[in-house]
Design a protein around this motif. Structure first.
Motif, short mmCIF file in Angstrom:
data_model
loop_
_atom_site.label_atom_id
_atom_site.label_comp_id
_atom_site.label_asym_id
_atom_site.label_seq_id
_atom_site.Cartn_x
_atom_site.Cartn_y
_atom_site.Cartn_z
N VAL A 78 -3.10 -0.49 8.27
CA VAL A 78 -3.35 0.86 7.51
C VAL A 78 -2.18 1.28 6.89
CG1 VAL A 78 -3.84 3.25 7.74
CG2 VAL A 78 -5.26 1.72 8.80
N VAL A 79 -0.93 1.40 7.69
CA VAL A 79 0.25 1.96 6.97
C VAL A 79 0.94 1.21 5.92
CG1 VAL A 79 2.65 2.76 7.66
CG2 VAL A 79 0.62 3.54 8.95
N HIS A 80 1.05 -0.29 6.59
CA HIS A 80 1.78 -1.20 5.74
C HIS A 80 1.09 -1.61 4.72
CE1 HIS A 80 3.63 -5.30 4.65
NE2 HIS A 80 4.63 -4.68 4.84
N ASP A 81 -0.04 -2.35 4.77
CA ASP A 81 -0.69 -3.02 3.84
C ASP A 81 -1.70 -2.19 3.03
OD1 ASP A 81 0.04 -5.48 4.60
OD2 ASP A 81 -1.47 -5.93 5.56
N TRP A 82 -2.30 -1.22 3.31
CA TRP A 82 -2.85 0.08 2.60
C TRP A 82 -2.27 0.95 1.91
CZ3 TRP A 82 -8.21 1.55 5.58
CH2 TRP A 82 -9.23 2.04 4.45
N PHE A 83 -1.44 1.68 2.81
CA PHE A 83 -0.78 2.83 2.20
C PHE A 83 0.63 2.32 1.61
CE2 PHE A 83 2.53 6.29 2.85
CZ PHE A 83 2.01 7.18 1.95
N VAL A 84 1.67 1.61 2.13
CA VAL A 84 2.95 1.48 1.69
C VAL A 84 2.73 0.08 0.39
CG1 VAL A 84 5.18 0.10 2.03
CG2 VAL A 84 4.29 1.67 3.83
N HIS A 85 1.97 -0.92 0.51
CA HIS A 85 1.92 -1.81 -0.35
C HIS A 85 0.74 -1.73 -1.20
CE1 HIS A 85 5.15 -4.40 0.32
NE2 HIS A 85 5.17 -4.28 1.53
N ARG A 86 -0.18 -0.71 -0.78
CA ARG A 86 -1.47 -0.38 -1.57
C ARG A 86 -2.23 -1.36 -2.19
NH1 ARG A 86 -0.69 5.35 -4.45
NH2 ARG A 86 1.05 5.93 -3.36
N ARG A 87 -2.59 -2.42 -1.10
CA ARG A 87 -3.56 -3.55 -1.26
C ARG A 87 -4.93 -2.93 -1.56
NH1 ARG A 87 -1.93 -8.44 2.89
NH2 ARG A 87 -2.21 -9.73 1.06
N PHE A 88 -4.97 -1.70 -1.04
CA PHE A 88 -6.30 -0.89 -1.20
C PHE A 88 -5.98 0.23 -1.92
CE2 PHE A 88 -7.10 -3.85 2.15
CZ PHE A 88 -8.05 -4.70 1.79
N LYS A 89 -6.28 0.90 -3.08
CA LYS A 89 -5.90 1.79 -3.72
C LYS A 89 -6.24 3.14 -3.25
CE LYS A 89 -4.08 -0.96 -6.63
NZ LYS A 89 -3.07 -1.53 -6.25
N THR A 90 -7.26 3.02 -1.93
CA THR A 90 -7.77 4.40 -1.72
C THR A 90 -7.13 5.48 -0.67
OG1 THR A 90 -8.83 3.19 0.22
CG2 THR A 90 -9.94 3.29 -1.80
N PHE A 91 -5.88 4.79 -0.13
CA PHE A 91 -4.98 5.81 0.85
C PHE A 91 -3.91 6.40 0.13
CE2 PHE A 91 -2.65 5.57 5.26
CZ PHE A 91 -2.61 6.93 5.18
N LYS A 92 -3.83 7.54 -0.12
CA LYS A 92 -2.76 8.21 -0.63
C LYS A 92 -2.57 9.36 0.23
CE LYS A 92 -3.86 6.98 -5.21
NZ LYS A 92 -4.45 7.29 -6.78
N SER A 93 -1.29 9.87 0.28
CA SER A 93 -0.75 10.89 0.96
C SER A 93 0.46 11.35 0.75
CB SER A 93 -0.86 10.45 2.50
OG SER A 93 -0.10 11.76 3.31
N ASN A 94 0.72 12.65 0.63
CA ASN A 94 2.17 13.25 0.53
C ASN A 94 2.64 13.86 1.55
OD1 ASN A 94 1.71 13.08 -2.65
ND2 ASN A 94 0.63 14.82 -2.41
N ASN A 95 2.23 13.38 2.81
CA ASN A 95 2.72 13.71 4.01
C ASN A 95 4.22 13.25 3.97
OD1 ASN A 95 3.51 12.30 6.80
ND2 ASN A 95 1.86 13.99 7.26
N THR A 96 5.21 14.17 4.60
CA THR A 96 6.54 13.85 4.36
C THR A 96 6.84 12.60 5.29
OG1 THR A 96 7.07 15.97 4.17
CG2 THR A 96 8.77 14.78 4.90
N TYR A 97 6.36 12.23 6.46
CA TYR A 97 6.65 11.30 7.31
C TYR A 97 6.20 10.01 6.61
CZ TYR A 97 5.99 7.60 10.86
OH TYR A 97 5.91 6.63 11.57
N LEU A 98 4.83 9.92 6.05
CA LEU A 98 4.38 8.80 5.48
C LEU A 98 5.20 8.31 4.28
CD1 LEU A 98 0.52 9.11 5.78
CD2 LEU A 98 1.94 7.53 7.08
N GLN A 99 5.85 9.32 3.59
CA GLN A 99 6.58 9.06 2.37
C GLN A 99 7.90 8.54 2.62
OE1 GLN A 99 5.49 9.13 -0.82
NE2 GLN A 99 3.49 9.80 -0.31
#
Length: 132
Positions: A78-99
């Motif tokens: 979820v964090v690496h493939d989905w959010f960081v590398h955006r292999r799936f474009k559906t998970f976006k966040s402005n959360n400070t920690y995730l950024q």
């Protein structure tokens, strides 16, 4: 927490060491949806399933090690493939920690080679890495 530490060690000393021949596909521009590096996910999944299956009757430490690998693998996906590398474009966040996690990973990928890497972890972000 143990899985993050183990993951850091594996990434730094094995993936950027003797297993670089497979991991380097992750540091190159993607040519397809899958890369050689994805085989590691299958390997870790097989190990975790084996541990859980082999200890299904006792539910001792082997089962829970397998469960820990599985849960970390899910978080990693979820964090690496989905959010960081955006292999799936559906998970976006402005959360400070995730950024911060995303920025640290970008610092890691600045170096396209095997040597001189930084920020080998996923969930723990050092402030010194973010200052780059």
């Amino acid at each position: 927490m143990a899985m993050e530490c183990l993951s850091w060690f594996i990434h730094k000393y094995l993936f950027h060491g003797p297993l670089w021949f497979m991991h380097k596909s992750h540091h190159q521009k993607a040519k397809s949806f899958f890369e050689w590096n994805d085989l590691f996910a299958g390997l870790f999944a097989a190990v975790s399933l084996f541990l859980m299956y082999a200890d299904r009757d006792n539910l001792s430490y082997r089962f829970f090690i397998g469960l820990g690998i599985t849960l970390y693998g899910l978080i990693y996906f979820v964090v690496h493939d989905w959010f960081v590398h955006r292999r799936f474009k559906t998970f976006k966040s402005n959360n400070t920690y995730l950024q911060a996690v995303r920025k640290a990973h970008k610092v890691h990928h600045k170096n396209r080679g095997k040597e001189k890497g930084k920020a080998f972890g996923l969930l723990f972000v050092r402030k010194t890495v973010l200052k780059n």
